[in-house]
Design a protein around this motif. Structure first.
Motif, short mmCIF file in Angstrom:
data_model
loop_
_atom_site.label_atom_id
_atom_site.label_comp_id
_atom_site.label_asym_id
_atom_site.label_seq_id
_atom_site.Cartn_x
_atom_site.Cartn_y
_atom_site.Cartn_z
N THR A 1 0.81 -1.23 0.00
CA THR A 1 0.00 0.00 0.00
C THR A 1 0.84 1.27 0.00
O THR A 1 0.29 2.36 -0.12
N GLY A 2 2.16 1.17 0.15
CA GLY A 2 3.00 2.35 0.21
C GLY A 2 3.15 2.91 1.61
O GLY A 2 3.80 3.95 1.80
N GLU A 3 2.57 2.24 2.61
CA GLU A 3 2.73 2.69 3.99
C GLU A 3 4.15 2.38 4.47
O GLU A 3 4.83 1.51 3.92
N PRO A 4 4.64 3.09 5.48
CA PRO A 4 5.98 2.83 6.00
C PRO A 4 6.14 1.37 6.41
O PRO A 4 5.20 0.76 6.95
N ILE A 5 7.31 0.84 6.17
CA ILE A 5 7.54 -0.57 6.49
C ILE A 5 7.69 -0.76 8.00
O ILE A 5 7.74 -1.89 8.49
N GLY A 6 7.74 0.33 8.74
CA GLY A 6 7.85 0.24 10.20
C GLY A 6 6.52 0.07 10.90
O GLY A 6 6.49 -0.07 12.14
N THR A 7 5.40 0.07 10.17
CA THR A 7 4.10 -0.18 10.82
C THR A 7 4.11 -1.58 11.43
O THR A 7 4.79 -2.48 10.92
N PRO A 8 3.38 -1.81 12.52
CA PRO A 8 3.44 -3.11 13.21
C PRO A 8 3.18 -4.31 12.29
O PRO A 8 3.89 -5.31 12.35
N GLU A 9 2.16 -4.20 11.45
CA GLU A 9 1.82 -5.34 10.60
C GLU A 9 2.94 -5.63 9.60
O GLU A 9 3.36 -6.78 9.43
N ALA A 10 3.47 -4.56 8.95
CA ALA A 10 4.52 -4.75 7.94
C ALA A 10 5.82 -5.21 8.59
O ALA A 10 6.52 -6.09 8.07
N ALA A 11 6.18 -4.62 9.74
CA ALA A 11 7.43 -4.99 10.40
C ALA A 11 7.40 -6.44 10.87
O ALA A 11 8.39 -7.18 10.74
N GLY A 12 6.27 -6.86 11.41
CA GLY A 12 6.16 -8.25 11.84
C GLY A 12 6.23 -9.21 10.66
O GLY A 12 6.90 -10.26 10.73
N ALA A 13 5.58 -8.85 9.55
CA ALA A 13 5.63 -9.70 8.35
C ALA A 13 7.04 -9.76 7.79
O ALA A 13 7.48 -10.80 7.29
N LEU A 14 7.77 -8.63 7.86
CA LEU A 14 9.14 -8.61 7.37
C LEU A 14 10.03 -9.55 8.19
O LEU A 14 10.85 -10.29 7.63
N PHE A 15 9.87 -9.52 9.52
CA PHE A 15 10.68 -10.41 10.36
C PHE A 15 10.39 -11.88 10.02
O PHE A 15 11.32 -12.68 9.88
N ASP A 16 9.13 -12.22 9.89
CA ASP A 16 8.76 -13.61 9.57
C ASP A 16 9.29 -14.02 8.19
O ASP A 16 9.78 -15.14 8.00
#
Length: 752
Positions: A427-442
């Motif tokens: 969506t273009g939201e910052p990758i630091g949002t909780p949902e995106a950051a958690g998905a990135l770690f996984d």
């Protein structure tokens, strides 16, 4: 039309020869620096998604794959040595002061990726600004800066590979000329039986090559053209010049031999052999145009350059060469009358071989076709992989750097199989949002858990803790200043970079499959995109798979149409296309057996990579299909002329093979002499191309022309010449067909 053109060539012979000389000299003057404006490499897809992604990575993060990589060996010393640290610091400082350098990878600051596990070798990487031409112009300066009087070094990387390929290509071109031209001169003197006639193919080749280089010089200023096109220009220019001059001189000698004046002989030579050459050149040129379907710079450059040199050689053969023959007249006749020795040899071998094949045509056809199919069976297991640094000789510095960084035990994170992955939010939201950051770690942990991944360098892998990773991505200011600067190079708003050390070489089939699987791993709020060598190779695979049928269909259709136009016989055209396919499949099988399986590595001076460069079979298909038209047109034209008169199919086949067999054999031998220069080169994909074409020509000039053509024509009989009535009438009225015929003495004045 041919008679008129020949008469004018005779009338204007002095002016045409003068124009020929001036054009050749001007071509060499203008084209001598063609290399300077041509692009290195050209194996990537034109305007590709990977190329656009690499530009985006450079713009957002300031780096992608390093342009230059220098490997240093401390000879047992480590970076703890004060002199070594001082030397590395000096080199890095000079590089950072260079205006074209955007970033320098310093092993003193990034030991985890740039220092070997043995601690005695380390890398310095250089990212550069500007376009390819600017980077190439600055390479020697950067290379000089990387040299050290204290340490042993080797300079490699993508930019170094491009420059080295250009250097080797130029060196191979000179070597090819030193090998091929003396051999060709000796063969020409033997075949033409005179020094004067032997110079004609070389003069024709000089004209076509010089003018082609001049045109490439101009085109290179306007468009991107791969410098490997020059190798093809030299090969096709010299090879076709030898072929066409051989056919023209033989016909001219035949006309002189029956008592015709040089004026009549020139007119008839152009109207017979010249017309056949015109069709042949047109077929080769249009076959090469089929390469334009594939959006790869190398293939499009070869299509463009090959078409130019073929058309120029064709023009020289039907206009300029007759003028020179007219000027030389009977002095081109050789040491002894040509018809005596040639007819004696033809009668004893070629006629007998033709009749021998036609006594048991079904048996011969089945045996030869079966043999070619068997030879082609290895092609079914052909694996293709884009060329990487393994195309260079083992002593090349680019190859040494490649081999060293491929060693996973020494440089697990800097290996040439490393993939640069950009992960962004959908969506273009910052990758630091909780949902995106958690998905990135996984996602990061899932990639690291793969068996074909040796290591991962990323923000999640560096931190190691899920909660802390999410906090850092949300607010990078919580980390120390030094770590914060490193984060800026891998984190930008809605995207982050992940470096993946793959267990597969970048050009391998396994690497292509791995990229597809990695892209499919990103789910939910994230999108994963891959760039780097392996991604470019995968893109080439996809482009080839999508466009190859168009190329094959274009080349085969052109061959069919040209033969129908030449002879008005669809059966002959279909049979010729099928024979070309058999010949090419056998040569493809041999390529796999030699280069993919790693045979004759010492003899041919190469190292097998377990695959064939994907551009080689495509280039072979277009070039060999076109060249095969030479032999097909000259053989069938003589057969058809005799058949139209005698209506005896088998006698016509024997007569045609008897007349054309010697000249086709000589043409094939001379063409093989030209190809030896490619095989003797240092780059493996040019060796593959050279050997593949040589095998195809040998098969075509021997098994196909001597055995398969007579046997199949004997089997088909009068059906060889069948055509729908409407097509036949249209073809006859148009007068576009090829008709060679025997040389006869003119009874009246010379044609006007």
């Amino acid at each position: 039309m041919g008679v008129t053109l020949g008469a004018r060539a005779y009338r204007w012979r002095k002016w045409l020869v003068a124009l020929w000389v001036l054009a050749t000299v001007a071509g060499f003057v203008l084209g001598r620096h063609a290399f300077s404006v041509l692009e290195p490499g050209g194996f990537e897809v034109v305007h590709s998604r990977t190329e656009a992604l690499e530009r985006e990575v450079r713009q957002r993060f300031g780096k992608s794959t390093p342009d230059v990589v220098a490997l240093y060996d401390g000879d047992g010393r480590t970076l703890d040595d004060a002199r070594v640290r001082s030397e590395i610091s000096r080199i890095v400082a000079q590089l950072e002061a260079d205006p074209i350098v955007s970033e320098v990878g310093n092993p003193l600051l990034v030991p985890d990726t740039l220092v070997s596990r043995s601690q005695t070798r380390w890398l310095v990487t250089v990212d550069m600004l500007g376009e390819d031409a600017q980077q190439q112009a600055a390479f020697e300066r950067i290379e000089s800066t990387l040299r050290s009087p204290l340490l042993d070094e080797a300079v490699g990387g993508d930019l170094a590979a491009k420059v080295e390929a250009q250097r080797i290509s130029m060196r191979d071109l000179v070597r090819a000329e030193l090998i091929s031209i003396p051999l060709i001169i000796i063969l020409l003197v033997v075949f033409f039986r005179g020094f004067v006639a032997a110079l004609l193919p070389l003069m024709l080749g000089a004209f076509s090559i010089a003018m082609s280089l001049a045109v490439l010089r101009v085109l290179g200023e306007l468009f991107a053209v791969s410098f490997f096109a020059v190798n093809i220009v030299t090969f096709l220019g010299l090879g076709l010049a030898v072929d066409y001059a051989l056919f023209m001189v033989q016909r001219f000698r035949e006309e002189l031999g029956v008592g015709n004046s040089p004026e009549v002989a020139i007119a008839r030579t152009v109207s017979t052999a010249g017309k056949t050459i015109f069709y042949s050149g047109l077929a080769v040129a249009v076959s090469l145009v089929g390469l334009l379907w594939v959006p790869i710079l190398l293939l499009r450059s070869i299509a463009m350059a090959g078409t130019i040199v073929v058309l120029l050689t064709n023009l020289g053969a039907v206009l300029l060469l007759p003028a020179l023959l007219a000027l030389l007249g009977r002095r081109v006749g050789g040491v002894r009358p040509p018809d005596v020795s040639e007819r004696r040899f033809s009668t004893r071998f070629w006629r007998r071989s033709a009749w021998a094949c036609m006594r048991r045509p079904a048996l011969i056809a089945v045996l030869v076709a079966t043999g070619l199919v068997v030879l082609g069976l290895p092609a079914l297991r052909m694996q293709t992989a884009l060329s990487d640094a393994r195309v260079f000789p083992a002593q090349s510095e680019v190859r040494q750097v490649y081999d060293a960084t491929l060693d996973r035990d020494e440089f697990p994170m800097a290996g040439v199989g490393a993939l640069l992955v950009m992960v962004r939010t959908r969506t273009g939201e910052p990758i630091g949002t909780p949902e995106a950051a958690g998905a990135l770690f996984d996602l990061d942990r899932a990639i690291a858990a793969r068996e074909d991944v040796e290591a991962v360098w990323s923000i999640p892998s560096a931190i190691g803790d899920r909660e802390l990773t999410m906090r850092v991505l949300d607010d990078p200011s919580i980390v120390p200043p030094l770590s914060r600067r490193r984060l800026q190079g891998v984190l930008d708003g809605d995207a982050t970079l992940v470096r993946v050390a793959s267990a597969h070489p970048s050009g391998s089939v396994a690497a292509r499959e791995q990229i597809d699987e990695l892209r499919a791993m990103a789910t939910g709020p994230l999108v994963l995109e891959v760039t780097g060598r392996a991604a470019r190779a995968a893109e080439v695979r996809d482009a080839m798979a999508k466009r190859l049928p168009l190329t094959v269909g274009t080349v085969a259709t052109v061959a069919f149409v040209m033969l129908v136009l030449a002879f008005g016989a669809p059966v002959i055209a279909i049979k010729a296309v099928m024979m070309n396919v058999l010949s090419l499949s056998a040569s493809f099988g041999a390529l796999v057996w030699v280069f993919q399986d790693g045979r004759f590595e010492g003899l041919l001076r190469y190292t097998s990579v377990g695959a064939i460069d994907p551009t080689v079979p495509v280039m072979m298909f277009a070039i060999v299909f076109g060249l095969s038209m030479d032999y097909e047109l000259f053989l069938i034209s003589r057969i058809k002329e005799h058949y139209d008169t005698a209506r005896d199919n088998r006698a016509s086949v024997a007569q045609g093979l008897m007349v054309t067999g010697p000249v086709i054999t000589k043409a094939a031998i001379l063409l093989l002499a030209v190809i030896t220069g490619l095989i003797a080169g240092s780059l493996i994909f040019l060796k593959e191309l050279g050997l593949g074409m040589a095998l195809a020509i040998i098969i075509d000039a021997s098994l196909i022309r001597i055995l398969l053509v007579p046997s199949t024509m004997a089997l088909l009989g009068k059906f060889n010449w069948w055509a729908p009535r409407g097509l036949w009438r249209l073809w006859r009225r148009s007068g576009i067909g090829v008709a060679e015929g025997e040389a006869v003495r003119a009874t009246g004045a010379a044609p006007a």
